[in-house]
Write an enzyme that holds these catalytic residues in place. Structure first.
Site, short mmCIF file in Angstrom:
data_model
loop_
_atom_site.label_atom_id
_atom_site.label_comp_id
_atom_site.label_asym_id
_atom_site.label_seq_id
_atom_site.Cartn_x
_atom_site.Cartn_y
_atom_site.Cartn_z
NE ARG A 51 0.29 1.80 3.36
CZ ARG A 51 0.60 2.54 3.69
NH1 ARG A 51 2.44 2.25 3.44
NH2 ARG A 51 1.37 4.18 3.48
N GLY A 52 0.01 2.19 -0.28
CA GLY A 52 1.02 3.82 -0.51
C GLY A 52 1.07 4.20 -1.46
CB ALA A 53 0.69 6.62 -3.82
NE ARG A 85 -6.02 0.75 -1.61
CZ ARG A 85 -5.46 1.20 -0.52
NH1 ARG A 85 -4.08 1.17 -0.79
NH2 ARG A 85 -6.34 2.31 0.14
CD GLN A 182 -2.79 3.00 6.83
OE1 GLN A 182 -3.78 3.27 7.99
NE2 GLN A 182 -3.68 3.21 5.54
CG ASP A 223 -3.02 8.82 -1.62
OD1 ASP A 223 -2.83 6.63 -1.33
OD2 ASP A 223 -3.03 9.01 -0.32
CG ASN A 233 -1.97 11.95 1.90
OD1 ASN A 233 -1.36 11.51 1.26
ND2 ASN A 233 -2.19 12.28 3.76
CE LYS A 234 -5.20 6.14 4.57
NZ LYS A 234 -6.34 5.02 3.27
O1 MRU Z 1 -4.26 3.34 2.09
P1 MRU Z 1 -2.70 3.26 2.34
O2 MRU Z 1 -2.43 3.05 2.72
O3 MRU Z 1 -2.35 3.06 0.34
O4 MRU Z 1 -2.50 5.06 1.63
C1 MRU Z 1 -2.20 5.76 1.18
C2 MRU Z 1 -1.22 6.20 2.45
O5 MRU Z 1 -0.43 6.39 2.74
C3 MRU Z 1 -1.60 7.82 2.88
O6 MRU Z 1 -2.04 8.71 2.34
C4 MRU Z 1 -0.06 8.52 2.59
O7 MRU Z 1 -0.18 9.93 3.05
C5 MRU Z 1 0.13 9.14 0.83
S1 MRU Z 1 0.53 8.24 0.36
C6 MRU Z 1 2.03 7.35 0.34
#
Ligand code: MRU
Length: 329
Positions: A51-53, A85, A182, A223, A233-234
């Site tokens: 996970r994470g962009a 996603r 996270q 994201d 973003n999250k």
């Molecule tokens: O749902 P996730 O864990 O894939 O979400 C992404 C993130 O970790 C955050 O939104 C992050 O701050 C940006 S992506 C590195």
């Protein structure tokens, strides 16, 4: 990044197999997860083993390469991967880039290039971001935008790692980041590995510390960034940005150019992923709420551009309204 004296990337490919650091197991267990084909890689993206962009983008690029290698229907594979996603722009960027390959060899090489560029961009983001961090700075971050969210280095955490290597003393407030934690699980683990002093705080504690002037700046990841600078973003990021403005604290976001959606005019058009209500109703399989209660679980929110002081990219730090200048010519 080094874990147990060994260098790792978050995602890589070996003999056609996509390898991922298994993130739901962290911080208790460090284990590598193997995906033999594009379907397994897509499932790993969907279930957030990766996970994470940036990490999602690299995994998606490798997944398309896997489809090429095993002579699958490439367009169908692209659809399966894109359906995993919806919010992180890097996923769409990577799939569309590898889809341009003429053959297996080229698909592999483009996928590898995407991963290498992600790692390099994140390292450069650290170099551009480091002057923002004064010695003894106290920084708030939300979610995990460290190396686990990218191929290496990370975005929001990359300037922090670079500053630490320059000998600066820092303290990081880590939002726990409900519902998937996270921040508490992944950012805190990364900072522990790097021996950076930090404290995990409940998501609703950030305003308390901002008001007490204990936070000098906020840096989060991103994201998807729209052309007007609005940024997804999250979930919970937006309220941190509003609180930062109220308390005169600079709010920065950090992201590679692959996170900018040059077809998206404003944040209103960014698709927001809605995840399973169980993520809110339960913690590790234990129900927290009455059986009759339902939950809502948007995974991201959009911070309007006017709350963002700057976006740290591999090309420098930009005011959000200047982000459109970065469009490929
Ligand atoms: O749902 P996730 O864990 O894939 O979400 C992404 C993130 O970790 C955050 O939104 C992050 O701050 C940006 S992506 C590195």
């Amino acid at each position: 990044m080094r874990v147990n004296d060994k260098d790792y990337r978050t995602v890589w490919m070996e003999d056609g197999v996509v390898k991922l650091i298994n993130q739901p197991l962290l911080p208790n267990t460090f284990e590598i997860y193997s995906c033999q084909n594009y379907r397994q890689t897509a499932e790993a993206i969907k279930t957030m083993i990766v996970r994470g962009a940036g990490a999602i983008g690299a995994a998606a690029g490798y997944a398309i390469a896997q489809a090429y290698l095993s002579d699958e229907d490439i367009q169908k594979a692209a659809q399966v991967i894109k359906n995993t996603r919806p919010t992180a722009q890097n996923l769409f960027y990577a799939v569309d880039k590898v889809l341009k390959a003429a053959d297996k060899k080229e698909a592999l090489s483009i996928a590898q290039q995407i991963a290498d560029e992600d790692a390099q961009a994140c390292k450069t983001i650290g170099e551009f971001g480091v002057p923002l961090l004064k010695d003894n700075a106290q920084i708030l971050t939300h979610c995990n935008a460290g190396w686990l969210a990218f191929v290496d280095w990370g975005t929001a955490l990359s300037p922090i790692y670079a500053a630490k290597r320059q000998g600066k003393k820092l303290f990081v407030f880590v939002d726990e980041t409900r519902p998937r934690l996270q921040g508490a699980r992944l950012t805190a683990w990364e900072l522990s590995q790097e021996k950076i002093p930090h404290a995990v705080i409940a998501d609703n504690a950030a305003g308390y510390y901002m008001k007490k002037q204990q936070i000098d700046l906020v840096i989060t990841g991103a994201d998807r960034i729209a052309l007007n600078g609005d940024t997804a973003n999250k979930i919970g990021t937006y309220e941190k940005a509003v609180l930062a403005k109220e308390n005169n604290i600079p709010f920065y976001m950090a992201a590679p150019l692959s996170t900018i959606d040059f077809t998206c005019e404003s944040g209103d058009a960014i698709p927001i992923e809605e995840r399973d209500e169980k993520e809110v109703l339960e913690v590790r399989g234990v129900r927290l709420t009455p059986n009759q209660s339902r939950a809502k679980n948007p995974a991201f929110d959009v911070t309007p551009a006017h709350y963002i002081k700057g976006i740290i990219t591999e090309k420098g730090i930009f005011k959000p309204d200047k982000i459109k200048q970065l469009a490929p010519q």
